[in-house]
Design an enzyme around this catalytic site. Structure first.
Site, PDB file in Angstrom:
ATOM      1  N   ARG A   1       0.814  -1.207   0.000  1.00  0.00           N
ATOM      2  CA  ARG A   1       0.000   0.000   0.000  1.00  0.00           C
ATOM      3  C   ARG A   1       0.852   1.264   0.000  1.00  0.00           C
ATOM      4  O   ARG A   1       0.518   2.247  -0.676  1.00  0.00           O
ATOM      5  CB  ARG A   1      -0.946  -0.008   1.195  1.00  0.00           C
ATOM      6  CG  ARG A   1      -1.818   1.240   1.351  1.00  0.00           C
ATOM      7  CD  ARG A   1      -2.441   1.729   0.058  1.00  0.00           C
ATOM      8  NE  ARG A   1      -3.203   0.689  -0.644  1.00  0.00           N
ATOM      9  CZ  ARG A   1      -3.579   0.787  -1.908  1.00  0.00           C
ATOM     10  NH1 ARG A   1      -3.261   1.853  -2.634  1.00  0.00           N
ATOM     11  NH2 ARG A   1      -4.264  -0.192  -2.476  1.00  0.00           N
TER      12      ARG A   1
ATOM     13  N   LYS B   1       1.657  24.394  -3.334  1.00  0.00           N
ATOM     14  CA  LYS B   1       0.369  23.785  -2.980  1.00  0.00           C
ATOM     15  C   LYS B   1       0.475  22.271  -3.124  1.00  0.00           C
ATOM     16  O   LYS B   1      -0.078  21.653  -4.037  1.00  0.00           O
ATOM     17  CB  LYS B   1      -0.735  24.360  -3.857  1.00  0.00           C
ATOM     18  CG  LYS B   1      -0.928  25.864  -3.659  1.00  0.00           C
ATOM     19  CD  LYS B   1      -1.934  26.434  -4.641  1.00  0.00           C
ATOM     20  CE  LYS B   1      -2.062  27.951  -4.462  1.00  0.00           C
ATOM     21  NZ  LYS B   1      -2.995  28.556  -5.445  1.00  0.00           N
TER      22      LYS B   1
ATOM     23  N   LYS C   1       5.477  38.911  -2.168  1.00  0.00           N
ATOM     24  CA  LYS C   1       4.064  39.044  -2.538  1.00  0.00           C
ATOM     25  C   LYS C   1       3.469  40.300  -1.922  1.00  0.00           C
ATOM     26  O   LYS C   1       4.150  41.054  -1.230  1.00  0.00           O
ATOM     27  CB  LYS C   1       3.298  37.794  -2.113  1.00  0.00           C
ATOM     28  CG  LYS C   1       3.752  36.529  -2.853  1.00  0.00           C
ATOM     29  CD  LYS C   1       2.786  35.387  -2.635  1.00  0.00           C
ATOM     30  CE  LYS C   1       3.156  34.197  -3.496  1.00  0.00           C
ATOM     31  NZ  LYS C   1       2.138  33.108  -3.400  1.00  0.00           N
TER      32      LYS C   1
ATOM     33  N   GLU D   1       5.799  39.693  -7.071  1.00  0.00           N
ATOM     34  CA  GLU D   1       4.434  39.600  -7.587  1.00  0.00           C
ATOM     35  C   GLU D   1       3.893  41.007  -7.825  1.00  0.00           C
ATOM     36  O   GLU D   1       3.961  41.854  -6.943  1.00  0.00           O
ATOM     37  CB  GLU D   1       3.566  38.859  -6.570  1.00  0.00           C
ATOM     38  CG  GLU D   1       2.104  38.747  -6.915  1.00  0.00           C
ATOM     39  CD  GLU D   1       1.298  38.152  -5.778  1.00  0.00           C
ATOM     40  OE1 GLU D   1       1.128  36.926  -5.751  1.00  0.00           O
ATOM     41  OE2 GLU D   1       0.857  38.919  -4.885  1.00  0.00           O
TER      42      GLU D   1
ATOM     43  N   ASP E   1       0.321  38.602 -11.597  1.00  0.00           N
ATOM     44  CA  ASP E   1      -0.692  37.898 -10.815  1.00  0.00           C
ATOM     45  C   ASP E   1      -2.103  38.273 -11.252  1.00  0.00           C
ATOM     46  O   ASP E   1      -2.498  39.443 -11.174  1.00  0.00           O
ATOM     47  CB  ASP E   1      -0.505  38.210  -9.331  1.00  0.00           C
ATOM     48  CG  ASP E   1      -1.460  37.427  -8.452  1.00  0.00           C
ATOM     49  OD1 ASP E   1      -1.578  36.206  -8.651  1.00  0.00           O
ATOM     50  OD2 ASP E   1      -2.095  38.039  -7.572  1.00  0.00           O
TER      51      ASP E   1
END
Length: 299
Positions: free
Chosen positions: A99, A134, A166, A199, A220
């Site tokens: 597994r 992510k 950012k 960004e 962005d």
């Protein structure tokens, strides 16, 4: 900082701890300790195979006596019925590793397959599809390796190997010039050679980024039309700066890369690539992936 191999070993240690624990009760109670056997990995749907090299580590970590014979390597296009590899040895070991190996292989192959679909939409362009942070906790290295196997490119691995400024960083730092200057000073003070990306949300911020001398500009949530205009604007700045290279106090602009990000899908990817950007980052490569179907059966 831990090496890649150390991080993978930590992941496998956790995987065995949460799945096998102090032993597979079903296998230990039904299979004799000296029973030997063989199992094969059978592909059940088309895609890009990924995770073969990690599967070797799974088997070797649990039981070095397991012998793995590989027929299809990472990065190959596979179809239903293909046999990727055969493993032989103690049946107890085969059943207890099954597994964990499948979870890794299916996930990595799903990411590689998804990446291949995205990158193929950019055929004929210089644009590369990028992953993001992510990712599944603990699986980042493997998922990012799968992106490369599928033909994509890696963005930063984590918060440590690139500076990505950012909007929140800009706001807290007091503005783009201040944020970029602080980042450059921190790199110098800490002997770090890191790429700096910023960004931006509009042309004014693009100008600030160029004047500040960043290495990459992230557009962005720009529309394709806005992206095309932004690319022209940045390329013109680069050309103008090249003509002023005698002024050593000005950034040459020659190495400014352009990245598109934010809500870009498989259907809109090509349109953004045709705008001339260098990279397109896509969170869906890792956060919205279905594992490639496969099984590990006795043979």
């Amino acid at each position: 900082m831990k090496t890649r191999d150390q991080l993978i070993d930590d992941l496998l240690t956790l995987a065995f701890a949460e799945d096998v624990g102090d032993g597979d009760a079903t296998t230990l109670s039904t299979i004799p300790a000296d029973e030997m056997g063989k199992q094969q990995l059978i592909v059940k749907e088309p895609g890009i195979l990924a995770g073969v090299e990690i599967a070797k580590k799974v088997f070797d970590k649990f039981d070095p006596s397991l012998k793995m014979t590989v027929f299809i390597n990472d990065g190959a296009q596979v179809k239903p019925g293909d046999i990727a590899f055969v493993v032989e040895g103690p049946v107890r070991s085969l059943l207890q590793t099954e597994r964990i190996m499948l979870n890794i292989m299916q996930r990595m192959s799903g990411v590689a397959t998804m990446t291949s679909k995205y990158q193929s939409r950019l055929d004929g362009l210089h644009t590369k599809v990028l992953d993001t942070r992510k990712t599944t906790p603990g699986m980042r290295l493997l998922e990012k390796e799968a992106v490369k196997i599928g033909g994509g490119s890696n963005h930063r691995i984590g918060l440590f190997d690139m500076i990505l400024i950012k909007d929140n960083h800009v706001d807290f730092a007091g503005g783009i010039p201040q944020a970029v200057a602080a980042a450059k000073k921190w790199c110098a003070d800490n002997n770090k050679d890191l790429q700096i990306e910023l960004e931006v949300r509009n042309t004014h911020e693009i100008d600030q980024a160029l004047e500040a001398g960043v290495d990459r500009i992230m557009l962005d949530n720009f529309t394709p039309a806005q992206t095309a205009e932004a690319v022209k604007h940045i390329r013109k700045y680069v050309a103008d700066e090249a003509a002023l290279k005698a002024d050593s106090h000005k950034h040459s602009g020659a190495d400014v890369e352009i990245e598109s990000s934010g809500g870009i899908t498989l259907d809109t990817l090509r349109e953004y690539g045709e705008c001339g950007v260098d990279f397109i980052s896509v969170g869906a490569l890792t956060h919205s992936v279905k594992g490639l179907d496969m099984s590990f059966k006795a043979c």
